[in-house]
Write a protein that holds these residues in place. Sequence first.
Motif, PDB file in Angstrom:
ATOM      1  N   UNK A   1       1.340  -1.197   0.265  1.00 14.84           N
ATOM      2  CA  UNK A   1       0.042  -0.016   0.008  1.00 14.84           C
ATOM      3  C   UNK A   1       1.267   1.337  -0.346  1.00 14.84           C
ATOM      4  N   UNK A   2       2.372   1.084   0.669  1.00 20.68           N
ATOM      5  CA  UNK A   2       2.938   2.572   0.631  1.00 20.68           C
ATOM      6  C   UNK A   2       3.765   2.694  -0.070  1.00 20.68           C
ATOM      7  N   UNK A   3       4.544   1.478  -0.919  1.00 20.91           N
ATOM      8  CA  UNK A   3       5.237   1.733  -1.529  1.00 20.91           C
ATOM      9  C   UNK A   3       5.117   0.968  -3.670  1.00 20.91           C
ATOM     10  N   UNK A   4       3.767   0.582  -3.259  1.00 23.33           N
ATOM     11  CA  UNK A   4       3.389   0.611  -5.348  1.00 23.33           C
ATOM     12  C   UNK A   4       2.370   1.051  -5.415  1.00 23.33           C
ATOM     13  N   UNK A   5       1.693   1.353  -6.695  1.00 20.77           N
ATOM     14  CA  UNK A   5       0.733   1.996  -7.076  1.00 20.77           C
ATOM     15  C   UNK A   5      -0.013   1.097  -7.082  1.00 20.77           C
ATOM     16  N   UNK A   6      -1.428   1.512  -7.625  1.00 22.29           N
ATOM     17  CA  UNK A   6      -2.894   1.596  -7.047  1.00 22.29           C
ATOM     18  C   UNK A   6      -2.775  -0.386  -7.792  1.00 22.29           C
ATOM     19  N   UNK A   7      -2.361   0.083  -8.796  1.00 23.02           N
ATOM     20  CA  UNK A   7      -2.192  -1.562 -10.415  1.00 23.02           C
ATOM     21  C   UNK A   7      -1.991  -2.641  -9.352  1.00 23.02           C
ATOM     22  N   UNK A   8      -0.406  -2.627  -9.308  1.00 27.63           N
ATOM     23  CA  UNK A   8       0.246  -3.215  -8.407  1.00 27.63           C
ATOM     24  C   UNK A   8       0.148  -3.787  -7.419  1.00 27.63           C
ATOM     25  N   UNK A   9      -0.746  -2.539  -6.491  1.00 28.67           N
ATOM     26  CA  UNK A   9      -1.197  -3.412  -5.351  1.00 28.67           C
ATOM     27  C   UNK A   9      -2.611  -4.512  -5.225  1.00 28.67           C
ATOM     28  N   UNK A  10      -3.340  -3.751  -6.624  1.00 28.47           N
ATOM     29  CA  UNK A  10      -4.318  -4.838  -6.595  1.00 28.47           C
ATOM     30  C   UNK A  10      -4.430  -6.053  -7.258  1.00 28.47           C
ATOM     31  N   UNK A  11      -3.055  -6.449  -7.925  1.00 27.08           N
ATOM     32  CA  UNK A  11      -1.797  -7.153  -8.622  1.00 27.08           C
ATOM     33  C   UNK A  11      -1.544  -8.144  -7.240  1.00 27.08           C
ATOM     34  N   UNK A  12      -1.137  -7.543  -6.788  1.00 34.91           N
ATOM     35  CA  UNK A  12      -0.806  -8.237  -5.036  1.00 34.91           C
ATOM     36  C   UNK A  12      -2.050  -8.795  -4.147  1.00 34.91           C
ATOM     37  N   UNK A  13      -2.602  -8.316  -4.666  1.00 30.28           N
ATOM     38  CA  UNK A  13      -3.988  -9.122  -3.382  1.00 30.28           C
ATOM     39  C   UNK A  13      -4.268  -9.798  -3.934  1.00 30.28           C
ATOM     40  N   UNK A  14      -4.932 -10.242  -5.706  1.00 25.15           N
ATOM     41  CA  UNK A  14      -5.130 -11.291  -6.247  1.00 25.15           C
ATOM     42  C   UNK A  14      -3.829 -12.423  -5.815  1.00 25.15           C
ATOM     43  N   UNK A  15      -2.321 -11.915  -6.285  1.00 24.58           N
ATOM     44  CA  UNK A  15      -1.640 -13.220  -5.906  1.00 24.58           C
ATOM     45  C   UNK A  15      -2.048 -13.748  -4.258  1.00 24.58           C
ATOM     46  N   UNK A  16      -1.677 -12.956  -3.396  1.00 28.06           N
ATOM     47  CA  UNK A  16      -1.772 -13.108  -1.849  1.00 28.06           C
ATOM     48  C   UNK A  16      -4.149 -14.294  -2.338  1.00 28.06           C
ATOM     49  N   UNK A  17      -4.518 -13.782  -2.634  1.00 30.49           N
ATOM     50  CA  UNK A  17      -6.039 -13.961  -2.316  1.00 30.49           C
ATOM     51  C   UNK A  17      -5.265 -15.834  -3.110  1.00 30.49           C
ATOM     52  N   UNK A  18      -4.698 -16.082  -4.000  1.00 34.23           N
ATOM     53  CA  UNK A  18      -4.998 -17.170  -4.523  1.00 34.23           C
ATOM     54  C   UNK A  18      -3.999 -18.246  -3.779  1.00 34.23           C
ATOM     55  N   UNK A  19      -3.175 -17.931  -3.717  1.00 30.92           N
ATOM     56  CA  UNK A  19      -2.409 -18.371  -2.266  1.00 30.92           C
ATOM     57  C   UNK A  19      -2.782 -18.217  -1.037  1.00 30.92           C
TER      58      UNK A  19
END
Length: 375
Positions: A93-111
Amino acid sequence: MADDPVSLVSYFDRLQFYNFEDDGKIASIGGLQLLFSKIPRKNRAVFEKFKDKDLEAQVRTEYITSVREWFVNEGRKRTFEELREKYMTEHSKINKTPTTQVRDGSAFKRLSGFFEGFMLLEITPAKISDYKSLRIKAGIKPSTISRELEVLRHAMNLALQWEWIDTSPFSKIKLDRPKNEIERWITSEEEKRLLDASTPQLRDIIIFALNTGMRQDEILSLQWSQVDLFKRNVTLLITKNKEKRTIPINQTVLDLLKSKSKIRHISGYVFTSQAGIKIIASNLLRAYYVARKKAGLEDVRFHDLRHTFATRLVQAGVDLYTVAKLLGHKDIRMTQRYAHHNTESLRHGVDILDRSGDILVTFREKQVAANTATR
């Protein structure tokens, strides 16, 4: 420390050890591993240099074992859910763009579907391999799996910094790196087909992308306050690498922006929906997919417009350093994957040798010289 024998027990008692559950840092002093606490310096335990090497080895072993045991206990307490929460809120949330934050959240959802309920020490190379196998059996692309595991790898590396674990399971495995050097860029003829199949709104965005090399989110987030028609440039305040970037615009883009500037919506965005607000990315892509299908270019992604921008510049002889600056790349190696040369664009590199007549002798001149010599 004196040369006379000292029992390990009395020595450890003398060092005033503190509770290992306090946060601390591993450091090396005098060749020995120490755990520095945040307690006052005068109370910190410090090893003296041993003259008795056997005793030193015993003390080091006992001490490191204690430190490792502390990490093991910490790793048993920390969960995958805690790691996910801390990573998303304190890093992504602090270091990444909103788009990349969404991708991180999607990855964690799968993980989470696999690792939820795991303690950090239970996330082993074997379990990571199991996750990878399950995803492959589910028909997921290797590149997608690698991106998901890359997020977990980064999170585990941060867990090392947070002193939740003393080693990452990823230190023992190698992730498959997806090949990002995609060779797709569109020709002038393909560009015409794509533009002819597009709506007026989409057409403007495609022209803008092909002539600026800006990313999709950078285009959709662009506001008139960032556009300087007099100086002929646009300034990007929010970019992928978190740095401000100023891009000069050519005549094609200048004419497009002048035309659009006649009617500016109160939202301030350059490219807007029919309601005059920022265009939602999914809506843009939906329209783009329809247009590319009509044009027979279903393998062309929106991001390939950025590839095309870089490719055309390089083929026109623009140096990679300039291209890197225009694309906003910090590392020139990132730019090289956009620099797709065709044979004709490379021909200039060898043709220049023919023009160096003061140094080189052309094949024709050699033939003339050979014919003269045989007469």
